[in-house]
Design an enzyme around this catalytic site. Structure first.
Site, PDB file in Angstrom:
ATOM      1  CB  CYS A  98      -4.270   5.432  -8.849  1.00  0.00           C
ATOM      2  SG  CYS A  98      -3.927   4.782  -7.217  1.00  0.00           S
ATOM      3  CD  GLU A  99       0.688  -0.121  -8.676  1.00  0.00           C
ATOM      4  OE1 GLU A  99       1.362  -0.416  -7.688  1.00  0.00           O
ATOM      5  OE2 GLU A  99       1.042  -0.378  -9.840  1.00  0.00           O
ATOM      6  CG  HIS A 100      -2.179   2.105  -4.632  1.00  0.00           C
ATOM      7  ND1 HIS A 100      -1.324   3.183  -4.485  1.00  0.00           N
ATOM      8  CD2 HIS A 100      -1.379   1.012  -4.691  1.00  0.00           C
ATOM      9  CE1 HIS A 100      -0.076   2.757  -4.438  1.00  0.00           C
ATOM     10  NE2 HIS A 100      -0.086   1.449  -4.564  1.00  0.00           N
ATOM     11  CG  HIS A 101      -7.599   4.163  -4.464  1.00  0.00           C
ATOM     12  ND1 HIS A 101      -6.396   4.794  -4.201  1.00  0.00           N
ATOM     13  CD2 HIS A 101      -8.092   3.774  -3.261  1.00  0.00           C
ATOM     14  CE1 HIS A 101      -6.172   4.802  -2.894  1.00  0.00           C
ATOM     15  NE2 HIS A 101      -7.173   4.185  -2.302  1.00  0.00           N
ATOM     16  CD  GLN A 139       3.174  12.136 -10.385  1.00  0.00           C
ATOM     17  OE1 GLN A 139       2.017  12.268  -9.981  1.00  0.00           O
ATOM     18  NE2 GLN A 139       3.993  13.169 -10.464  1.00  0.00           N
ATOM     19  CG  HIS A 167      -2.332  11.307  -8.068  1.00  0.00           C
ATOM     20  ND1 HIS A 167      -1.882  10.035  -8.323  1.00  0.00           N
ATOM     21  CD2 HIS A 167      -1.322  12.146  -8.411  1.00  0.00           C
ATOM     22  CE1 HIS A 167      -0.640  10.095  -8.805  1.00  0.00           C
ATOM     23  NE2 HIS A 167      -0.283  11.359  -8.861  1.00  0.00           N
ATOM     24  CB  CYS A 169      -6.752   8.094  -5.383  1.00  0.00           C
ATOM     25  SG  CYS A 169      -5.023   8.555  -5.542  1.00  0.00           S
TER      26      CYS A 169
END
Length: 207
Positions: A98-101, A139, A167, A169
């Site tokens: 995940c590019e956020h976490h 995704q 996920h 996250c």
């Protein structure tokens, strides 16, 4: 430091952004900083080699930035006895981050297309998923990149992609929704225009 380029945008195009890539030593120093920030001593025996291990692991996790989807789909086969119906490869396992976490999401991909001028080797579709999965992702973006690459390089009459993933996250942090599955799909060409073809795609996945 050396120059480094990476793909940008939500498609399979070759647009790139340029920036300066840190050296191995700088990357390892950053890992030591994070270890200390987390509350541990990066100089203790068990963590001394961790920065090197982490950077090597990152090299594997994000190898997709140096791989070209066009090269993977470049060879097609035209001697298929006139076959022009759905080609489906389902349950392709993948893992991404995940590019956020920067934590993993893991699942399976289902890819189908209606050939126009030949077919591609079946293993190439699994490799295509891997190329885009081994980048920082969402995704939704991963789904779009896979189908865009198929359309751009194979020119099929239609394509369908569906991803199912859990996920970390969501399951390891935040709401801690263990076992929750996220499903994304996208249709193009005949699959987007004909509900019957969509139904066939979903039915074939469930077999």
């Amino acid at each position: 430091m050396d120059a480094f380029t990476k793909p940008i945008g939500g498609t399979a195009t070759t647009a790139v952004a340029s920036f300066t890539r840190p050296t191995q030593e700088e990357a390892e120093a950053a890992v030591r900083t994070l270890l200390a920030w987390a509350g541990d001593d990066p100089t203790r025996e068990g963590l001394l080699e961790t920065p090197g291990r982490v950077t090597r692991a990152f090299g594997e996790f994000f190898a997709g930035y140096t791989q070209n989807p066009k090269a993977i789909l470049s060879k097609t086969f035209k001697e298929v006895g006139g076959y022009d119906d759905i080609v489906l490869v389902k349950d392709i396992p993948f893992s991404s981050h995940c590019e956020h976490h920067m934590v993993p999401f893991v699942g399976k991909a289902h890819i189908a297309y209606l050939p126009h001028d030949g077919v591609v080797g079946l293993s190439k579709l699994a490799r295509l998923v891997d190329v885009f999965a081994r980048r920082l992702q969402t995704q939704e973006n991963l789904t779009a990149q896979i189908i865009d690459a198929i359309n751009e390089n194979l020119g099929p009459r239609g394509a369908a992609v569906m991803l199912e993933a859990e996920h970390m996250c969501m399951s390891m942090r935040g709401v801690r929704a263990h076992g929750a599955t996220t499903v994304t799909h996208r249709f193009t060409g005949v699959f987007a225009e004909d509900r019957v073809e969509q139904d066939r795609f979903f039915a074939m996945i469930k077999r």
